[in-house]
Design a protein around this motif. Structure first.
Motif, PDB file in Angstrom:
ATOM      1  N   ASN A  34      37.945  31.789  39.182  1.00 33.31           N
ATOM      2  CA  ASN A  34      37.796  33.029  39.956  1.00 33.31           C
ATOM      3  C   ASN A  34      37.724  34.002  38.886  1.00 33.31           C
ATOM      4  N   ASP A  36      36.183  36.430  39.057  1.00 27.97           N
ATOM      5  CA  ASP A  36      36.129  37.858  39.683  1.00 27.97           C
ATOM      6  C   ASP A  36      37.393  37.964  40.295  1.00 27.97           C
ATOM      7  N   SER A  39      38.826  41.589  41.880  1.00 34.50           N
ATOM      8  CA  SER A  39      38.133  41.995  42.820  1.00 34.50           C
ATOM      9  C   SER A  39      38.337  41.124  44.031  1.00 34.50           C
ATOM     10  N   ARG A  40      38.405  39.925  44.097  1.00 39.71           N
ATOM     11  CA  ARG A  40      38.752  38.992  45.193  1.00 39.71           C
ATOM     12  C   ARG A  40      40.264  39.438  45.721  1.00 39.71           C
ATOM     13  N   VAL A  42      41.730  42.552  45.452  1.00 37.81           N
ATOM     14  CA  VAL A  42      41.658  43.654  46.245  1.00 37.81           C
ATOM     15  C   VAL A  42      40.908  43.591  47.465  1.00 37.81           C
ATOM     16  N   ALA A  43      39.873  42.793  47.536  1.00 39.79           N
ATOM     17  CA  ALA A  43      39.215  42.778  48.812  1.00 39.79           C
ATOM     18  C   ALA A  43      40.099  41.755  49.794  1.00 39.79           C
ATOM     19  N   GLY A  44      40.929  41.102  49.407  1.00 39.01           N
ATOM     20  CA  GLY A  44      41.748  40.100  50.404  1.00 39.01           C
ATOM     21  C   GLY A  44      40.998  38.967  50.650  1.00 39.01           C
ATOM     22  N   ARG A  45      40.040  38.451  49.488  1.00 33.68           N
ATOM     23  CA  ARG A  45      39.249  37.433  49.628  1.00 33.68           C
ATOM     24  C   ARG A  45      40.124  36.205  49.256  1.00 33.68           C
TER      25      ARG A  45
END
Length: 72
Positions: A34, A36, A39-40, A42-45
């Motif tokens: 990952n 990223d 970002s993942r 923070v976005a809850g992905r």
């Protein structure tokens, strides 16, 4: 400064260590799977699972190749 490493792609585990006084966590497999990751998170992905095939092929040095280097 205390740096923790090892299986910290498990975010709950990483957060628990930070809560217990660790200053920094080092990510290996989690970051490879990952790139990223911040970002993942923070976005809850959901995080992708690590695929060990990205580490191959492994180049091994044979004894016969080492002998060539030393002139034997």
């Amino acid at each position: 400064m205390i740096i923790a490493n090892g299986s910290l792609h498990d975010i709950d585990r990483a957060e628990a260590l930070i809560g217990s006084g660790v200053d920094m966590v080092a990510l290996g497999r989690g970051a490879l799977a990952n790139p990223d990751m911040p970002s993942r998170l923070v976005a809850g992905r959901e995080l992708r699972s690590f695929d060990s095939s990205i580490l191959g092929p492994v180049a091994d040095i044979k004894e016969s190749e080492l002998a060539l280097r030393h002139g034997h």
